[in-house]
Motif scaffolding. Structure first.
Motif, mmCIF file in Angstrom:
data_model
loop_
_atom_site.group_PDB
_atom_site.id
_atom_site.type_symbol
_atom_site.label_atom_id
_atom_site.label_comp_id
_atom_site.label_asym_id
_atom_site.label_seq_id
_atom_site.Cartn_x
_atom_site.Cartn_y
_atom_site.Cartn_z
ATOM 1 N N ASP A 182 0.853 -1.187 0.000
ATOM 2 C CA ASP A 182 0.000 0.000 0.000
ATOM 3 C C ASP A 182 0.892 1.242 0.000
ATOM 4 N N GLU A 195 -7.008 6.188 -4.562
ATOM 5 C CA GLU A 195 -5.591 6.055 -4.282
ATOM 6 C C GLU A 195 -4.862 7.373 -4.494
ATOM 7 N N GLU A 251 -5.128 9.307 -1.460
ATOM 8 C CA GLU A 251 -4.300 8.688 -0.419
ATOM 9 C C GLU A 251 -2.824 9.090 -0.594
ATOM 10 N N HIS A 279 -2.256 12.814 0.010
ATOM 11 C CA HIS A 279 -2.281 13.101 1.447
ATOM 12 C C HIS A 279 -0.950 12.718 2.093
#
Lengths: 214, 214
Positions: free
Chosen positions: B77, B198, B201, B204
């Motif tokens: 991830d 994503e 994500e 961020h």
DNA sequence: GTCTATATCTAGATAGAC
DNA sequence: GTCTATCTAGATATAGAC
């Protein structure tokens, strides 16, 4: 007549050897030998080997600056941009020895260190102006933080594409293949942020040029 | 006891000096001096200066390879990816002298040339696998031509971010600031191709880390 | 294993004749 | 302006005593 010509001959020979073997691996004796003059003669025209390097660097800068000299309200289309990048990479290819040893070059000659930083600043500003021009006519959208990161990445490609290609033994500095791929790399970084019309235009341009590589 | 320790001492001292001054500007006498041993002793442990460089390079590779060793079905991830990049840039920072003179290094020692190309191949493949993993779970969409261009650009950042930061006199190799910005640069190249979830994500993550820089 | 002393070589740079 | 001959410094590397 001889004076000017010999000086030029030394510079041309040095440039060729520096590009081939790396500045550090080229001795003044080799330059003299290759230029068919005596070592003493070389030192009549240049006080030191560093002076040759500095003179070559100056000539590089003098030629690169007008290419980078993009005013704030420039309005280049994709083809113009391509052309401008091509000129710059072509020149960088001619003086590629400079880009292989940036750190050492900076360390050895303080004057070069300042000049180099100035050059990079101008190159970054030029890139920034180009982005601004695209933004102004609504062709490009990017937020401020990402814009800085993009500029960093663009600088990486503008500075290191040619040395990178050299390490991989890629041929094509002479016939322009390397340059085309470098430009494609640069433009590819910008493409994702373009509005759809311009995006298609840039993508088409990149594809077309890449398709014509050997 | 002495043998192993002196050898290590020489390597550590050499690494520090190479990073500081550049491999070419460090003499064996300086290494011996700095390590508080005699030049003769240095040559008892290493047959040549090149041998020191080669040994350092080997150690670099041995440490980098497990980091790059991503299998085809990896499923990292965003945080994992960040961590992996951090490890790799940290190591590259420790051995940063290697990345300043890649061309010369390759020219001087044929063994290094092969090793370097092998390393770059593996690094490219690792990056490619990561992209593939993202594609497989539908997080990333990119066409084939653009994928190659993106991989080139990623390689540029992976190889040249640290020397680039050095030229600009950026501080922060010790405290990890440079590494954070390098990672941000790498991820920023991928972000535009990510699916929106994503993408947020990753954005961020980048913003958060960058905000914590001094 | 470590030292001191030194050999060898090569690079950059200069001197002085032409 | 150009050459030949040479100086000097510094770098890699070795020899041989301890």
């Amino acid at each position: 007549m001889a004076k000017r010509n010999t000086r030029e001959l030394i510079l041309e020979t040095s440039l060729a050897l520096f590009n081939d073997l790396g500045e550090q691996n080229v001795t003044t004796n080799l330059i003299a030998d290759e230029a068919d003059i005596s070592p003493g003669n070389l030192y009549y025209h240049f006080r030191s080997k560093n002076d040759i390097t500095i003179e070559l660097f100056k000539r590089f800068i003098v030629q690169l600056e007008p290419i980078l000299d993009v005013s704030d309200d420039s309005n280049l289309d994709a083809e113009d941009l391509w052309f401008q990048l091509h000129l710059s990479f072509e020149l960088k290819g001619k003086y590629r020895f400079l880009y292989r040893n940036l750190t050492d070059l900076s360390q050895k000659v303080p004057a070069l260190d300042r000049a180099l930083k100035g050059l990079f600043n101008r190159e970054r500003r030029a890139a920034s102006f180009q982005l601004a021009a695209l933004e102004k006519r609504g062709s490009l959208k990017i937020d401020r933080g990402q814009r800085e990161l993009l500029l960093n990445n663009l600088m990486l490609a503008l500075i290191y594409w040619i040395p990178y290609a050299e390490i991989l033994d890629e041929q094509g500095l002479e016939d322009g293949n390397i340059q085309v791929r470098a430009i494609a790399g640069v433009l590819q970084m910008v493409i994702p942020y373009l509005a759809s019309a311009e995006r298609r235009e840039f993508e088409h341009l990149v594809k077309t040029y890449l398709a014509h590589l050997n």
